[in-house]
Design an enzyme around this catalytic site. Structure first.
Site, PDB file in Angstrom:
ATOM      1  CG  ASP A 184      -2.056   0.996   1.125  1.00  0.00           C
ATOM      2  OD1 ASP A 184      -1.849   2.091   0.569  1.00  0.00           O
ATOM      3  OD2 ASP A 184      -3.149   0.680   1.618  1.00  0.00           O
TER       4      ASP A 184
ATOM      5  CG  HIS B  53      -4.742   2.417  -1.271  1.00  0.00           C
ATOM      6  ND1 HIS B  53      -4.959   2.434   0.093  1.00  0.00           N
ATOM      7  CD2 HIS B  53      -5.690   3.209  -1.820  1.00  0.00           C
ATOM      8  CE1 HIS B  53      -5.991   3.209   0.354  1.00  0.00           C
ATOM      9  NE2 HIS B  53      -6.461   3.693  -0.780  1.00  0.00           N
TER      10      HIS B  53
END
Length: 233
Positions: free
Chosen positions: A171, A202
């Site tokens: 992420d 993400h």
């Protein structure tokens, strides 16, 4: 019933919530908490998915105090992202949390509801689902790649309802040191279940998005389905 309008608890106005009903009722309900792009086509598709699983889906417009009806597309250029970040930076999270509780209250008493309500959020919504676990009376909560959770760990001792967390290993908004802090800070909390998905970024569960990963999303969504059935049926 594509939309309902709710009165804000602070008396400052009214806000819309997108609603999708399941085929059969009575049913549990899920308050879906938006990404930074508003209640857009993706969030409405998620409402359809939740309703297909047999739950009432409600997605409140949390940016209404800045601009009602925001619908941005993250795959349509930098200007959409810049507007989304501006809205996120102007978002009053405590008022947003109150709006989430208002939506929870409304759906508990909605015709066809069984009285059980969970929250499920993505990105900014994943952060707000964490806060909902701490500060609302939701029966359960699901956080997909929540941002800034490492700064909310002092609130974790207040977690009331079960919390399922999906964390993307790669992420770009939650770096490894933040993930380590989150996992360490929540490791002793029996109400929290956290899963890290290796090699994904993400928004890996946003179908059709640049970071979409079918394997990780399918695993995460399966865990979510089992979790919702456990606490909302």
């Amino acid at each position: 019933m594509p939309e309902i309008t709710l009165d804000a608890a602070d008396g400052s106005g009214r806000f819309a919530s997108h609603v999708v009903m399941p085929k059969a009722t009575p049913a549990g309900a899920v308050v879906l908490i938006q990404e930074i792009f508003g209640v857009n086509a993706n969030m409405r598709a998620l409402c359809d998915w939740v309703a297909d699983m047999g739950f009432i889906a409600v997605a409140p417009d949390l940016f209404w105090r800045q601009e009602p009806g925001v619908q941005l597309d993250p795959d349509k250029g930098q200007a959409q992202w810049e507007r989304a970040f501006a809205l996120m930076n102007g978002f009053d999270q405590e008022k947003g949390l109150a709006d989430i509780q208002t939506a929870i209250n409304a759906v508990r008493g909605m015709q066809g509801a069984n009285g059980k309500v969970g929250t499920m959020g993505f990105c900014l919504g994943g952060r707000m689902a964490f806060k909902a676990a701490c500060h609302t009376d939701a029966d359960c909560n699901v956080s997909y790649y929540g941002v800034g959770l490492e700064n909310l760990l002092d609130e974790a001792k207040q977690i009331r309802g079960p919390l399922l967390m999906h964390i993307a290993e790669k992420d770009k908004f939650v770096p490894p040191e933040a993930q380590a802090k989150i996992l360490s800070g929540l490791s002793g909390n029996s109400k929290v279940t956290a899963h890290v998905y290796p090699g994904v970024d993400h928004a890996f569960a946003r179908m059709g998005g640049h970071a979409w990963d079918a394997r990780a999303a399918t695993i995460a969504n399966g865990r979510t389905a089992e979790f919702l059935v456990e606490y909302l049926v």
